[in-house]
Write an enzyme that holds these catalytic residues in place. Structure first.
Site, PDB file in Angstrom:
ATOM      1  N   HIS A  18       0.863  -1.279   0.098  1.00  0.00           N
ATOM      2  CA  HIS A  18       0.053  -0.003  -0.121  1.00  0.00           C
ATOM      3  C   HIS A  18       0.895   1.227   0.101  1.00  0.00           C
ATOM      4  CE1 HIS A  18      -3.382  -2.767   1.109  1.00  0.00           C
ATOM      5  NE2 HIS A  18      -2.225  -3.299   1.993  1.00  0.00           N
ATOM      6  N   SER A  38      15.528  21.909 -15.636  1.00  0.00           N
ATOM      7  CA  SER A  38      14.358  22.794 -15.517  1.00  0.00           C
ATOM      8  C   SER A  38      14.950  23.931 -16.028  1.00  0.00           C
ATOM      9  CB  SER A  38      13.624  22.839 -14.262  1.00  0.00           C
ATOM     10  OG  SER A  38      12.926  23.987 -14.386  1.00  0.00           O
ATOM     11  N   LYS A  75      16.704  22.015 -10.076  1.00  0.00           N
ATOM     12  CA  LYS A  75      15.825  20.809 -10.625  1.00  0.00           C
ATOM     13  C   LYS A  75      16.580  19.893 -11.117  1.00  0.00           C
ATOM     14  CE  LYS A  75      11.903  19.716 -10.305  1.00  0.00           C
ATOM     15  NZ  LYS A  75      10.568  20.276 -10.637  1.00  0.00           N
ATOM     16  N   GLU A 128       9.649   9.165 -16.486  1.00  0.00           N
ATOM     17  CA  GLU A 128       8.354   9.564 -16.759  1.00  0.00           C
ATOM     18  C   GLU A 128       7.965   9.148 -18.244  1.00  0.00           C
ATOM     19  OE1 GLU A 128       7.853  13.481 -14.946  1.00  0.00           O
ATOM     20  OE2 GLU A 128       9.978  13.305 -15.246  1.00  0.00           O
TER      21      GLU A 128
END
Ligand code: ARG
Length: 463
Positions: A161, A282, A288, A295
């Protein structure tokens, strides 16, 4: 209406050429030119067989062979002029062959049809992609095995979970993906073995009256045997469907691992550091470092499964044998194959380069009362309590630790004994995460010894 001359390959009965829109919807050359090498290999095998069986002369077969090699070199060098009017790769190659060698080119299409031709070409193409997928999967599995071997004993939290459950080892977690990608590998091999029957010589649908030798062409093209039913041979796209469904399941696996990498590389987790080579920055936030590759791998399942769904729907309800609907098979498979191979390679690169942050993993492994089950097991093993009672007592101790804002090993013996008087100092031995993972020696369990045994088993399997 356009008033062009009729198609040079099949226009005998036509007085006029197709409307421009007809030509646009009918043509597949824009994408099926990717099968040029397979088309020419199939034609070479067919021509050699026609000569061997006496259907065409040796001289014609030799001219066809030479001419096809010329056409292939034109395609490879980029000088070949593809024509939409000639619809597809099959007719583009044959028309050019005619320009190069003249009359003998017209004999190549004896005893075959574009229906068995396209099925053969496409099978050869998909077979190469199964081989590429096999190589990509093996490379990825090897990268995971290296991670698992290095970190067989590094502790980290195991989750259910996405809540801390029990400590596991880094190696064990890596090996879970080895099992998944190993099943993908076996699906790839199964499907490749099943698809390896040659449609060539099934002709339009019924076979041919020429004395062709389908075993000969099958063997020349690396097939195990000719497909046994000509109707099935030209209408079967199971190999493409199996390719796409195998790719889809693998893409699901890739997406699950990619998701973990996205989570693990966040500032909140810091379980792994992805290499600069597989991260991006970024343009506005200088701090970043984004896991874009992960992704995008996570997203690839969308288009790959989309292709699977699309081709399932194209094939649904099609009567025997060939229907033009089936021309819609290729773009789906091409796109899925490109993206599957890319995702495999990107994942392999990321796994090879990534660094597990052992301290963060270990710190997280010990938090969240991850050894509560070990405590309960101790109460059963040493004090002889029923597991349900042990579970309850442990729950009280977790609540106590929570209220004191500490972890289980930080409770004192007195704290422990306030819940159950028989608990001894010995219990602290099982509350450490290393002890916890070392104790999980059941087959397939997280103990470093078990993990190393699985790494060895896989290495032997792959070698
Ligand atoms: N371009 C066609 C395809 O991809 C080749 C087969 C055409 N056959 C036919 N009978 N029109 O399916």
């Amino acid at each position: 209406m356009t008033d062009k001359t009729s198609n040079q390959m099949w226009g005998g009965r036509f007085a006029a050429g197709p409307d421009a829109i007809m030509e646009a919807i009918n043509a597949s050359i824009g994408f099926d030119k990717r099968m040029a090498a397979q088309d020419i290999a199939g034609s070479r095998a067919h021509a050699a067989m026609l000569a061997a069986t006496g259907v065409i002369s040796d001289n014609d077969a030799e001219a066809i062979r030479e001419g096809l090699l010329t056409v292939l070199s034109e395609i490879d060098s980029g000088t070949f002029q593809f024509s939409t009017a000639l619809e597809d790769i099959h007719m583009n190659v044959e028309a050019r062959l005619k320009e190069v060698i003249g009359e003998p080119a017209g004999r190549l299409h004896t005893g075959r049809s574009r229906n068995d031709q396209v099925a053969t070409d496409f099978k050869l193409w998909v077979r190469d992609q199964f081989d590429a997928a096999e190589a990509g999967l093996i490379a990825l599995i090897n990268a995971l095995l290296s991670q698992a071997e290095a970190g067989a004993a590094w502790v980290m939290p195991g989750f259910t979970h996405l809540q801390t459950a029990q400590p596991v080892t880094w190696g064990h977690h890596m090996m879970a993906y080895v099992e998944m990608f190993g099943r993908d590998l076996s699906r790839v091999r199964d499907a490749r073995a099943r698809m390896n029957e040659a449609p060539l010589g099934a002709a339009a649908l019924a076979g041919t009256s020429f004395p062709i030798d389908r075993h000969m062409t099958a063997e020349a093209l690396g097939f195990d045997r000719p497909a046994a039913n000509s109707l099935d041979a030209v209408s079967d796209r199971d190999f493409a469907l199996e390719f796409l469904s195998t790719a889809s399941i693998c893409a699901v696996h890739l997406s699950r691992f990619a998701e973990e990498l996205v989570i693990w590389s966040s500032a909140q987790f810091r379980f792994v550091t992805l290499s600069d080579r597989f991260s991006t920055g970024s343009s506005i936030m200088p701090q970043k470092k984004n896991p874009d590759a992960a992704e995008l791998i996570r997203a690839k399942v969308g288009r790959i499964y989309g292709a699977n769904t699309a081709l399932m729907m194209v094939m649904k309800g099609l009567p025997l044998a060939y229907s033009k609907d089936m021309q819609e098979d290729k773009e789906q498979v091409f796109d899925a194959a490109d993206n599957w191979m890319l995702a495999l390679a990107a994942m392999e690169g990321m796994v090879k380069d990534m660094t597990a942050n052992r301290e963060s993993l270990a710190a997280a492994a010990g938090s969240g009362f991850s050894t509560a089950t070990d405590l309960a097991d101790w109460l059963v093993r040493v004090l002889g309590l029923p597991f349900r009672d042990a579970h309850h007592i442990t729950g009280s101790l977790v609540a106590m630790a929570e209220s004191k804002d500490c972890d289980l090993p930080d409770l004192t013996l007195a704290d422990m004994q306030s819940v159950h008087g028989d608990i001894t100092d010995d219990v602290f031995g099982v509350l450490g995460v290393d002890n916890s993972v070392n104790s999980r020696m059941s087959y397939g369990g997280t103990a470093p010894k078990q993990v190393r045994a699985q790494v060895e088993r896989w290495k032997a399997t792959l070698s």
